[in-house]
Write an enzyme that holds these catalytic residues in place. Sequence first.
Site, PDB file in Angstrom:
ATOM      1  NE  ARG A   1      50.013  42.994  38.270  1.00 36.26           N
ATOM      2  CZ  ARG A   1      48.847  43.030  38.909  1.00 36.26           C
ATOM      3  NH1 ARG A   1      48.733  43.742  40.013  1.00 36.26           N
ATOM      4  NH2 ARG A   1      47.807  42.349  38.471  1.00 36.26           N
TER       5      ARG A   1
ATOM      6  CE1 TYR B   1      40.178  48.970  41.856  1.00 36.04           C
ATOM      7  CE2 TYR B   1      39.320  46.973  40.875  1.00 36.04           C
ATOM      8  CZ  TYR B   1      39.760  47.660  41.977  1.00 36.04           C
ATOM      9  OH  TYR B   1      39.784  47.036  43.205  1.00 36.04           O
TER      10      TYR B   1
ATOM     11  CD1 TRP C   1      43.482  48.702  41.301  1.00 37.28           C
ATOM     12  CD2 TRP C   1      44.880  47.312  42.349  1.00 37.28           C
ATOM     13  NE1 TRP C   1      44.376  49.463  42.009  1.00 37.28           N
ATOM     14  CE2 TRP C   1      45.239  48.637  42.674  1.00 37.28           C
ATOM     15  CE3 TRP C   1      45.611  46.255  42.908  1.00 37.28           C
ATOM     16  CZ2 TRP C   1      46.316  48.953  43.509  1.00 37.28           C
ATOM     17  CZ3 TRP C   1      46.671  46.562  43.737  1.00 37.28           C
ATOM     18  CH2 TRP C   1      47.024  47.889  44.032  1.00 37.28           C
TER      19      TRP C   1
ATOM     20  CB  SER D   1      36.694  47.225  50.120  1.00 36.64           C
ATOM     21  OG  SER D   1      38.063  46.956  49.852  1.00 36.64           O
TER      22      SER D   1
ATOM     23  CG  LEU E   1      49.794  36.036  44.103  1.00 36.77           C
ATOM     24  CD1 LEU E   1      49.933  36.026  42.593  1.00 36.77           C
ATOM     25  CD2 LEU E   1      50.280  34.716  44.688  1.00 36.77           C
ATOM     26  CB  ALA E   2      52.602  40.288  48.929  1.00 37.43           C
TER      27      ALA E   2
ATOM     28  CD  GLN F   1      50.949  36.507  35.118  1.00 37.08           C
ATOM     29  OE1 GLN F   1      50.031  37.299  34.912  1.00 37.08           O
ATOM     30  NE2 GLN F   1      52.169  36.906  35.431  1.00 37.08           N
TER      31      GLN F   1
ATOM     32  CD  GLN G   1      37.654  43.458  47.147  1.00 37.50           C
ATOM     33  OE1 GLN G   1      38.417  44.171  46.504  1.00 37.50           O
ATOM     34  NE2 GLN G   1      36.505  43.024  46.650  1.00 37.50           N
TER      35      GLN G   1
ATOM     36  N   GLY H   1      44.768  38.641  40.150  1.00 32.89           N
ATOM     37  CA  GLY H   1      44.851  39.432  38.936  1.00 32.89           C
ATOM     38  C   GLY H   1      45.882  38.794  38.032  1.00 32.89           C
TER      39      GLY H   1
END
Length: 342
Positions: free
Chosen positions: A229, A54, A21, A151, A209-210, A292, A178, A286
């Site tokens: 990001r 996505y 995503w 989800s 990871l918020a 990462q 989800q 992600g």
Amino acid sequence: MEHRRLGRSGLYVSEITYGNWLTHGELVARDTALACIQAALDAGVTTFDTADVYAQGAAEQVLGDALRTVRRSSVEIATKVCLPTGDGPNDRGLSRKHIMESCHASLRRLGTDYVDLYQAHRFDERTPLEESLIAFDDLVRQGKVLYLGVSEWTAPQIEAALRIAADLGLRSRIVANQPQYNMLWRVIEPQVLPLCEREGIGQVVFQPLAQGVLTGKYQPGRPLPANSRATSGGRAPRFISRVLGPVLLDRVQRLRPLADEAGLSMAQLAVAWTLQPDSVSSAIIGASRPDQVTENALAAGVRLPANLLAKIDEVLGDLIDRDSTKTAQMMSVKPEWNRPAP
């Protein structure tokens, strides 16, 4: 990499799921996306999550291309249906028409004959639940879908689906949920988790990871880091801005000694935290860089002691949100997060 059963189903998924995503087809270049997927495979990740919405299908295409040379039975591919994929009135929701057409389109983009897990991306108030469940069941009978999930559904919505599926005598049932879940956002704990534990539904959680806030890279009183990001193009900054508050950023920095105590990076601590409940089957990560993926995948198999979990709760305190009415809402800044940092 360790694997866990998806609820009470017979399917095993890797504790770390790689998801794309806001990255593939949108935030990162194709070569970088392919490198991230390869890093996930190298780390032992076997479960990959995407959705038709996505990057309007581009994310599925990239994932399919990356996995094309991998033995199909060695990976678990999950995708989703419901959110708008076009401008037409039937280009969204959980009608039989949209479910069938979206599944076939996803299979083409992914380059596979079937998906391991097909998930209703959101609940559709406009479509009779019976219609949606029968369509999903037909896809299972046809061999195009192996397992079903949802989800961001509320506990009453999941409960209704289970009851209707049983009343209709459907062969397939929901085995996965989800939800958004992390140290700060725990809205599934009061209702969704207890229901799913009783019914044998496994959690594949996203945003551990918020939006990167729990990595500690966003610091109070300092400029946003370049190449993050929060400063990238696309939709990512809009989502991340929801969780950037001075008090929150200050509290997150207080978690750093706890991560050091556990011998983990901040990101690894956050991902490992979501994997502590037995009801959580996998955590979705992600990435915009392969390193990462490599770092965060090391959170698999980590068991955090009870006293460390208690210290995390003590640090975050009133910033933790457990309001079950917020299920299906995007994590957003609580008023107290915007207070000036002490």
